[in-house]
Design a protein around this motif. Structure first.
Motif, PDB file in Angstrom:
ATOM      1  N   PHE A 291       0.857  -1.180   0.000  1.00 39.95           N
ATOM      2  CA  PHE A 291       0.000   0.000   0.000  1.00 39.95           C
ATOM      3  C   PHE A 291       0.898   1.236   0.000  1.00 39.95           C
ATOM      4  O   PHE A 291       1.835   1.331   0.792  1.00 39.95           O
ATOM      5  CB  PHE A 291      -0.887   0.000   1.244  1.00 39.95           C
ATOM      6  N   PRO A 292       0.648   2.217  -0.873  1.00 45.96           N
ATOM      7  CA  PRO A 292       1.536   3.377  -0.950  1.00 45.96           C
ATOM      8  C   PRO A 292       1.450   4.285   0.280  1.00 45.96           C
ATOM      9  O   PRO A 292       0.353   4.647   0.717  1.00 45.96           O
ATOM     10  CB  PRO A 292       1.051   4.114  -2.208  1.00 45.96           C
ATOM     11  N   LEU A 293       2.605   4.625   0.832  1.00 50.11           N
ATOM     12  CA  LEU A 293       2.676   5.596   1.918  1.00 50.11           C
ATOM     13  C   LEU A 293       2.803   6.986   1.313  1.00 50.11           C
ATOM     14  O   LEU A 293       3.592   7.201   0.396  1.00 50.11           O
ATOM     15  CB  LEU A 293       3.869   5.304   2.827  1.00 50.11           C
ATOM     16  N   ALA A 294       2.047   7.938   1.847  1.00 49.72           N
ATOM     17  CA  ALA A 294       2.035   9.291   1.293  1.00 49.72           C
ATOM     18  C   ALA A 294       2.967  10.238   2.030  1.00 49.72           C
ATOM     19  O   ALA A 294       3.068  11.407   1.674  1.00 49.72           O
ATOM     20  CB  ALA A 294       0.617   9.845   1.327  1.00 49.72           C
ATOM     21  N   ALA A 295       3.643   9.744   3.061  1.00 52.70           N
ATOM     22  CA  ALA A 295       4.583  10.564   3.814  1.00 52.70           C
ATOM     23  C   ALA A 295       5.653   9.660   4.418  1.00 52.70           C
ATOM     24  O   ALA A 295       5.414   8.469   4.670  1.00 52.70           O
ATOM     25  CB  ALA A 295       3.859  11.335   4.924  1.00 52.70           C
ATOM     26  N   ALA A 296       6.831  10.236   4.647  1.00 54.31           N
ATOM     27  CA  ALA A 296       7.938   9.452   5.202  1.00 54.31           C
ATOM     28  C   ALA A 296       7.585   8.864   6.559  1.00 54.31           C
ATOM     29  O   ALA A 296       8.015   7.762   6.905  1.00 54.31           O
ATOM     30  CB  ALA A 296       9.181  10.331   5.310  1.00 54.31           C
ATOM     31  N   GLN A 297       6.783   9.594   7.334  1.00 55.52           N
ATOM     32  CA  GLN A 297       6.386   9.124   8.664  1.00 55.52           C
ATOM     33  C   GLN A 297       5.064   8.359   8.630  1.00 55.52           C
ATOM     34  O   GLN A 297       4.473   8.075   9.670  1.00 55.52           O
ATOM     35  CB  GLN A 297       6.291  10.293   9.642  1.00 55.52           C
ATOM     36  N   GLY A 298       4.608   8.021   7.437  1.00 52.62           N
ATOM     37  CA  GLY A 298       3.335   7.323   7.292  1.00 52.62           C
ATOM     38  C   GLY A 298       3.328   5.945   7.919  1.00 52.62           C
ATOM     39  O   GLY A 298       4.349   5.247   7.964  1.00 52.62           O
ATOM     40  N   ARG A 299       2.179   5.564   8.417  1.00 50.19           N
ATOM     41  CA  ARG A 299       1.985   4.247   9.024  1.00 50.19           C
ATOM     42  C   ARG A 299       0.721   3.620   8.466  1.00 50.19           C
ATOM     43  O   ARG A 299      -0.133   4.302   7.886  1.00 50.19           O
ATOM     44  CB  ARG A 299       1.875   4.355  10.556  1.00 50.19           C
ATOM     45  N   LEU A 300       0.585   2.310   8.653  1.00 49.23           N
ATOM     46  CA  LEU A 300      -0.605   1.582   8.210  1.00 49.23           C
ATOM     47  C   LEU A 300      -1.270   0.946   9.419  1.00 49.23           C
ATOM     48  O   LEU A 300      -0.592   0.299  10.232  1.00 49.23           O
ATOM     49  CB  LEU A 300      -0.220   0.489   7.202  1.00 49.23           C
ATOM     50  N   PRO A 301      -2.587   1.107   9.572  1.00 49.30           N
ATOM     51  CA  PRO A 301      -3.259   0.485  10.715  1.00 49.30           C
ATOM     52  C   PRO A 301      -3.352  -1.030  10.541  1.00 49.30           C
ATOM     53  O   PRO A 301      -3.762  -1.509   9.489  1.00 49.30           O
ATOM     54  CB  PRO A 301      -4.641   1.132  10.702  1.00 49.30           C
ATOM     55  N   ALA A 302      -2.943  -1.744  11.551  1.00 48.12           N
ATOM     56  CA  ALA A 302      -3.050  -3.208  11.500  1.00 48.12           C
ATOM     57  C   ALA A 302      -4.509  -3.607  11.647  1.00 48.12           C
ATOM     58  O   ALA A 302      -5.179  -3.219  12.608  1.00 48.12           O
ATOM     59  CB  ALA A 302      -2.213  -3.830  12.615  1.00 48.12           C
ATOM     60  N   GLY A 303      -5.006  -4.364  10.698  1.00 52.45           N
ATOM     61  CA  GLY A 303      -6.380  -4.827  10.761  1.00 52.45           C
ATOM     62  C   GLY A 303      -6.452  -6.257  11.264  1.00 52.45           C
ATOM     63  O   GLY A 303      -5.473  -6.828  11.727  1.00 52.45           O
ATOM     64  N   GLY A 304      -7.625  -6.838  11.147  1.00 52.33           N
ATOM     65  CA  GLY A 304      -7.781  -8.225  11.570  1.00 52.33           C
ATOM     66  C   GLY A 304      -8.299  -8.332  12.993  1.00 52.33           C
ATOM     67  O   GLY A 304      -8.921  -7.415  13.533  1.00 52.33           O
ATOM     68  N   ASN A 305      -8.034  -9.472  13.619  1.00 49.74           N
ATOM     69  CA  ASN A 305      -8.615  -9.713  14.939  1.00 49.74           C
ATOM     70  C   ASN A 305      -7.660 -10.354  15.922  1.00 49.74           C
ATOM     71  O   ASN A 305      -6.659 -10.958  15.550  1.00 49.74           O
ATOM     72  CB  ASN A 305      -9.890 -10.559  14.804  1.00 49.74           C
ATOM     73  N   VAL A 306      -7.988 -10.172  17.188  1.00 47.75           N
ATOM     74  CA  VAL A 306      -7.248 -10.791  18.288  1.00 47.75           C
ATOM     75  C   VAL A 306      -8.170 -11.753  19.019  1.00 47.75           C
ATOM     76  O   VAL A 306      -9.395 -11.579  19.012  1.00 47.75           O
ATOM     77  CB  VAL A 306      -6.713  -9.735  19.276  1.00 47.75           C
ATOM     78  N   ALA A 307      -7.578 -12.758  19.632  1.00 44.82           N
ATOM     79  CA  ALA A 307      -8.346 -13.698  20.451  1.00 44.82           C
ATOM     80  C   ALA A 307      -8.359 -13.177  21.883  1.00 44.82           C
ATOM     81  O   ALA A 307      -7.310 -12.885  22.451  1.00 44.82           O
ATOM     82  CB  ALA A 307      -7.724 -15.091  20.399  1.00 44.82           C
ATOM     83  N   MET A 308      -9.562 -13.051  22.441  1.00 44.71           N
ATOM     84  CA  MET A 308      -9.719 -12.543  23.800  1.00 44.71           C
ATOM     85  C   MET A 308     -10.436 -13.552  24.681  1.00 44.71           C
ATOM     86  O   MET A 308     -11.294 -14.310  24.214  1.00 44.71           O
ATOM     87  CB  MET A 308     -10.524 -11.235  23.793  1.00 44.71           C
ATOM     88  N   VAL A 309     -10.075 -13.561  25.950  1.00 46.96           N
ATOM     89  CA  VAL A 309     -10.754 -14.388  26.953  1.00 46.96           C
ATOM     90  C   VAL A 309     -11.758 -13.503  27.676  1.00 46.96           C
ATOM     91  O   VAL A 309     -11.384 -12.495  28.281  1.00 46.96           O
ATOM     92  CB  VAL A 309      -9.748 -14.971  27.963  1.00 46.96           C
ATOM     93  N   LEU A 310     -13.030 -13.873  27.602  1.00 50.10           N
ATOM     94  CA  LEU A 310     -14.075 -13.077  28.242  1.00 50.10           C
ATOM     95  C   LEU A 310     -14.634 -13.743  29.498  1.00 50.10           C
ATOM     96  O   LEU A 310     -15.424 -13.137  30.220  1.00 50.10           O
ATOM     97  CB  LEU A 310     -15.219 -12.808  27.252  1.00 50.10           C
ATOM     98  N   SER A 311     -14.245 -14.982  29.764  1.00 50.09           N
ATOM     99  CA  SER A 311     -14.743 -15.706  30.932  1.00 50.09           C
ATOM    100  C   SER A 311     -14.388 -14.966  32.220  1.00 50.09           C
ATOM    101  O   SER A 311     -13.314 -14.363  32.329  1.00 50.09           O
ATOM    102  CB  SER A 311     -14.124 -17.107  31.011  1.00 50.09           C
ATOM    103  N   THR A 312     -15.275 -15.068  33.198  1.00 58.16           N
ATOM    104  CA  THR A 312     -14.991 -14.508  34.519  1.00 58.16           C
ATOM    105  C   THR A 312     -14.727 -15.610  35.544  1.00 58.16           C
ATOM    106  O   THR A 312     -14.091 -15.371  36.562  1.00 58.16           O
ATOM    107  CB  THR A 312     -16.162 -13.629  34.997  1.00 58.16           C
ATOM    108  N   ASP A 313     -15.196 -16.823  35.266  1.00 58.23           N
ATOM    109  CA  ASP A 313     -14.951 -17.979  36.142  1.00 58.23           C
ATOM    110  C   ASP A 313     -13.502 -18.436  36.016  1.00 58.23           C
ATOM    111  O   ASP A 313     -12.959 -18.548  34.912  1.00 58.23           O
ATOM    112  CB  ASP A 313     -15.898 -19.125  35.755  1.00 58.23           C
ATOM    113  N   THR A 314     -12.841 -18.704  37.137  1.00 59.72           N
ATOM    114  CA  THR A 314     -11.411 -19.020  37.144  1.00 59.72           C
ATOM    115  C   THR A 314     -11.080 -20.252  36.309  1.00 59.72           C
ATOM    116  O   THR A 314     -10.139 -20.236  35.501  1.00 59.72           O
ATOM    117  CB  THR A 314     -10.915 -19.236  38.593  1.00 59.72           C
ATOM    118  N   LYS A 315     -11.831 -21.341  36.485  1.00 65.84           N
ATOM    119  CA  LYS A 315     -11.546 -22.574  35.742  1.00 65.84           C
ATOM    120  C   LYS A 315     -11.795 -22.387  34.253  1.00 65.84           C
ATOM    121  O   LYS A 315     -11.023 -22.867  33.417  1.00 65.84           O
ATOM    122  CB  LYS A 315     -12.411 -23.722  36.289  1.00 65.84           C
ATOM    123  N   ARG A 316     -12.850 -21.711  33.919  1.00 64.21           N
ATOM    124  CA  ARG A 316     -13.159 -21.490  32.505  1.00 64.21           C
ATOM    125  C   ARG A 316     -12.132 -20.549  31.878  1.00 64.21           C
ATOM    126  O   ARG A 316     -11.767 -20.705  30.708  1.00 64.21           O
ATOM    127  CB  ARG A 316     -14.578 -20.932  32.349  1.00 64.21           C
TER     128      ARG A 316
END
Length: 428
Positions: A291-316
């Motif tokens: 993807f073309p950068l339009a400035a020397a300090q340009g950055r690209l946002p990382a897309g996609g997904n992360v795996a998260m733990v939503l459980s509140t129970d300790t064993k789970r």
């Protein structure tokens, strides 16, 4: 008691004991409730990963919820689940949504589990990509499927127009010009250049801003940052797409058009690379370019997904951690990269020849995303209760630009006003 009765009694007693043991094992088994998105991309992968995981973890069962279309839909389901006490144990969430959840008390920090395993480096995570899963100094998610914006190139159409697919223009005006040349040289109707503006979470709008060195939000602040020169340039660029005659296609429709050979160059996520290669199947030359950068300090946002733990129970939580560790680890990431176009977040998978090393050597279209890791930055998430509404507001305004119904100058003032109206009071 007769001998026969005695034997039957002992058999019955044994059966009762065995039944008790089996019941105890059944009670010990944990069934994890797992939510993921984008079934067309992830169905077969998620099922394969669950199968491999349970083969080595017979005490844990994976039960998938019906997958939802995208990250915003998943977020809405999780937020409803918090109210009704029916959240999943594990969720694969958009990278830009971690703050949205954590600020509402959703998500378990993984730092203690990671420390027990010897740290992120020992587990093999790229530091840059692992950082995407942090919020306010704690690790809440681990990179599962990371995408970067790239250019999809029909090399046959580019060559026919006199262009060099190995050396594409580095600016959007020149890419638009090449796109028009593609259209004029084609023997049948084609779209020379298409920009996937509709991507989830305003991702490719943010990409334009950050590629110019700008920010969606002010650094270290919750105030908007797109009301800047970089933001004006991004809106003007979207406006130029609309003025060029670029059609307004749904995301899936644009992808089908590309693999059918009727789009010359398409800006899109690497998430579609594997599917594109399979569907094109050699019918025309296909390659990905950065993807073309339009400035020397340009950055690209990382897309996609992360795996998260939503459980509140300790064993789970502990069981959920084991699953998250597996799917984001070397084996899980090898399967993920092979079956999708996403980039793995685990360097062990990438560096070992018997995992992904040989795969990348023979699949150069997948390596473009890896080359962009040094310029990856955050995919901003808006604070407050209206985070998802803000995404829709921005989407409406950007659509007006790419369909030539509005202009960049008027859009900026309206966009600032509409977004600020939905921001928390302290962020206006």
């Amino acid at each position: 008691m007769s001998l026969q009765a005695s034997v039957c009694s002992r058999i019955l007693s044994g059966a009762i004991i065995l039944s008790g043991i089996t019941a105890a094992h059944a009670d010990d088994k944990i069934t994890l409730d797992v939510l993921y998105t984008t079934p067309g991309t992830f169905n077969s992968l998620q099922k394969e990963l669950a199968k491999r995981f349970t083969e080595t973890h017979p005490d844990i069962e994976i039960k998938f919820r019906n997958p939802v279309k995208g990250y915003e839909e998943a977020a809405q389901e999780i937020l409803r689940g918090q109210i009704t006490h029916s959240m999943p144990d594990v969720a694969f969430n958009g990278i830009n949504q971690i703050g949205l959840f954590v600020d509402r008390g959703i998500g378990a920090p993984l730092d203690t589990y990671i420390k027990k395993e010897g740290g992120l480096d020992k587990l093999g995570y790229y530091p840059t990509l692992a950082k995407l899963g942090t919020w306010k100094g704690k690790q809440y998610g681990l990179p599962f499927a990371v995408s970067t914006p790239v250019l999809y190139v029909n090399t046959d159409l580019v060559k026919a127009a006199g262009g060099n697919p190995d050396r594409l223009p580095g600016t959007w005006p020149d890419l638009i010009k090449l796109g028009k040349a593609i259209e004029s040289h084609s023997k049948s109707p084609v779209t020379g250049l298409y920009y996937q503006w509709e991507q989830t979470g305003n991702w490719l709008f943010q990409t334009l801003i950050t590629s110019k060195g700008g920010h969606m939000l002010q650094p270290d602040s919750c105030k908007i940052g797109f009301n800047s020169d970089a933001g004006k340039w991004a809106l003007q660029t979207l406006e130029s797409f609309g003025k060029s005659g670029m059609p307004n296609l749904a995301l899936g429709q644009a992808r089908q058009s590309f693999v059918s050979g009727t789009i010359g160059i398409m800006a899109d996520s690497t998430s579609y690379v594997a599917a594109a290669e399979k569907q094109i199947n050699g019918t025309f030359g296909f390659k990905t370019m950065p993807f073309p950068l339009a400035a020397a300090q340009g950055r690209l946002p990382a897309g996609g997904n992360v795996a998260m733990v939503l459980s509140t129970d300790t064993k789970r939580q502990a069981a959920a951690w084991e699953y998250v560790k597996f799917v984001t680890g070397p084996e899980g990431q090898t399967a993920m990269a092979n079956l999708t176009g996403y980039m793995p977040g685990n360097k062990i998978a990438v560096e070992k020849a018997d995992l992904l090393g040989n795969f990348y050597a023979s699949h150069p279209n997948h390596t473009t995303s890896l080359k962009q890791v040094p310029v990856l930055g955050e995919w901003a998430s808006f604070p407050g209760e209206n985070s998802l509404k803000i995404i829709e507001v921005i989407k409406d305004h950007t659509e007006a630009l790419v369909t030539a119904r509005d202009n960049a100058a008027d859009t900026m003032s309206k966009l600032v006003q509409d977004v600020n109206a939905l921001m928390p009071a302290e962020c206006r």
